[in-house]
Motif scaffolding. Sequence first.
Motif, mmCIF file in Angstrom:
data_model
loop_
_atom_site.group_PDB
_atom_site.id
_atom_site.type_symbol
_atom_site.label_atom_id
_atom_site.label_comp_id
_atom_site.label_asym_id
_atom_site.label_seq_id
_atom_site.Cartn_x
_atom_site.Cartn_y
_atom_site.Cartn_z
ATOM 1 N N THR A 143 0.807 -1.215 0.000
ATOM 2 C CA THR A 143 0.000 0.000 0.000
ATOM 3 C C THR A 143 0.837 1.260 0.000
ATOM 4 O O THR A 143 0.305 2.361 -0.145
ATOM 5 C CB THR A 143 -0.934 0.026 1.224
ATOM 6 O OG1 THR A 143 -0.152 -0.165 2.413
ATOM 7 C CG2 THR A 143 -1.977 -1.076 1.141
ATOM 8 N N PHE A 166 0.478 3.916 -2.737
ATOM 9 C CA PHE A 166 -0.508 4.996 -2.736
ATOM 10 C C PHE A 166 0.120 6.335 -2.375
ATOM 11 O O PHE A 166 -0.521 7.380 -2.513
ATOM 12 C CB PHE A 166 -1.641 4.673 -1.762
ATOM 13 C CG PHE A 166 -2.547 3.567 -2.241
ATOM 14 C CD1 PHE A 166 -3.458 3.795 -3.250
ATOM 15 C CD2 PHE A 166 -2.476 2.301 -1.692
ATOM 16 C CE1 PHE A 166 -4.300 2.784 -3.705
ATOM 17 C CE2 PHE A 166 -3.296 1.281 -2.126
ATOM 18 C CZ PHE A 166 -4.213 1.519 -3.137
ATOM 19 N N ASP A 167 1.366 6.316 -1.877
ATOM 20 C CA ASP A 167 2.046 7.569 -1.559
ATOM 21 C C ASP A 167 2.600 8.255 -2.802
ATOM 22 O O ASP A 167 2.996 9.415 -2.752
ATOM 23 C CB ASP A 167 3.202 7.321 -0.577
ATOM 24 C CG ASP A 167 2.690 6.961 0.806
ATOM 25 O OD1 ASP A 167 1.536 7.283 1.102
ATOM 26 O OD2 ASP A 167 3.454 6.347 1.578
ATOM 27 N N ALA A 168 2.665 7.543 -3.913
ATOM 28 C CA ALA A 168 3.250 8.098 -5.136
ATOM 29 C C ALA A 168 2.317 9.143 -5.749
ATOM 30 O O ALA A 168 1.087 9.032 -5.644
ATOM 31 C CB ALA A 168 3.517 6.980 -6.143
ATOM 32 N N PRO A 169 2.884 10.166 -6.396
ATOM 33 C CA PRO A 169 2.045 11.185 -7.044
ATOM 34 C C PRO A 169 1.178 10.568 -8.134
ATOM 35 O O PRO A 169 1.605 9.651 -8.839
ATOM 36 C CB PRO A 169 3.064 12.159 -7.633
ATOM 37 C CG PRO A 169 4.344 11.898 -6.900
ATOM 38 C CD PRO A 169 4.325 10.453 -6.514
ATOM 39 N N VAL A 170 -0.044 11.075 -8.261
ATOM 40 C CA VAL A 170 -0.963 10.556 -9.276
ATOM 41 C C VAL A 170 -0.740 11.245 -10.612
ATOM 42 O O VAL A 170 -0.698 10.612 -11.669
ATOM 43 C CB VAL A 170 -2.419 10.725 -8.818
ATOM 44 C CG1 VAL A 170 -3.384 10.265 -9.907
ATOM 45 C CG2 VAL A 170 -2.658 9.960 -7.523
ATOM 46 N N GLY A 171 -0.591 12.564 -10.590
ATOM 47 C CA GLY A 171 -0.399 13.328 -11.817
ATOM 48 C C GLY A 171 1.040 13.766 -11.995
ATOM 49 O O GLY A 171 1.816 13.818 -11.046
ATOM 50 N N GLU A 172 1.418 14.051 -13.213
ATOM 51 C CA GLU A 172 2.768 14.493 -13.516
ATOM 52 C C GLU A 172 2.868 16.011 -13.462
ATOM 53 O O GLU A 172 1.899 16.719 -13.719
ATOM 54 C CB GLU A 172 3.197 14.015 -14.908
ATOM 55 C CG GLU A 172 3.406 12.522 -15.009
ATOM 56 C CD GLU A 172 3.947 12.144 -16.370
ATOM 57 O OE1 GLU A 172 3.900 13.005 -17.286
ATOM 58 O OE2 GLU A 172 4.430 11.022 -16.520
#
Length: 268
Positions: free
Chosen positions: A128, A131-137
């Motif tokens: 899980t 889920f800490d990773a950025p969603v948008g660039e």
Amino acid sequence: MSWLDETLTTVTLCWRIERRDGVTIGLTAHDRDLTIDGLRYRAAPGMTPSAVERSAALEADSMDVHGVLASDAISELDLLAGRWDGARVVLFATDWAAPGDRTLLGEGIIGAVETRDGALTAELRGRTAAFDAPVGETTSPDCRAQLGDARCRAPMSGRRRFVRVLAVADAVLRVDGIEPVANAYGGGRLRWFGSANSGLDDAILRSEGDIVTLQRPPRFDGAGALVELIEGCDGRLETCAGRFGNAANFRGEPYLPGTDLLTRYPGA
């Protein structure tokens, strides 16, 4: 499980660690080696995990493992060299009197590693944690793709070459091959297939002729080793279009106005 219900239990903790290069080792907190499913779990009584928390929530699960460095299993040199970066770890409890049945306590990959006074502390990050990773660039004038990946799509056929390292001076390597174009390997990767560096890879800063400059010196002496050189890209639109003919897949915004647009005035 009956072995967990006894008044006097014979429970011990075990770690199965799988490196990215395929090397797999087993460690146990018991004072004797255990063999489970054909893998020997070597005794490492000093290995202890922090509190293990399991939940169905979306918060990132993580824990720390503390232990004494064992030169025949996990050495400080290998840790610092990065051989264990990204290794998959499975933590479970088992009955040391009759190993076989197990209770899974957690699994993840090795994150930050700290060594001090002959002991190590490794962070294990659960699934899980993604889920800490950025969603948008974020936007950037340079390309955000890696040369040859699914977004770049530039063919890598003929852009990988095996050469022999002739000499090493700090981060500068002299090899027995000449680059096909100027700075062909700048921004690329070098993979070691020989010497004590075997299995590791390094980022290439730039190349010129038969000289390859790494971003940092090799971890171990690499003179005479066989290496694979993988071409790189500087991320500029001019390079993408002129050298690779791949402008259609460029993943950057070179003409997007920046914050300096706010400070411009007529006639500037």
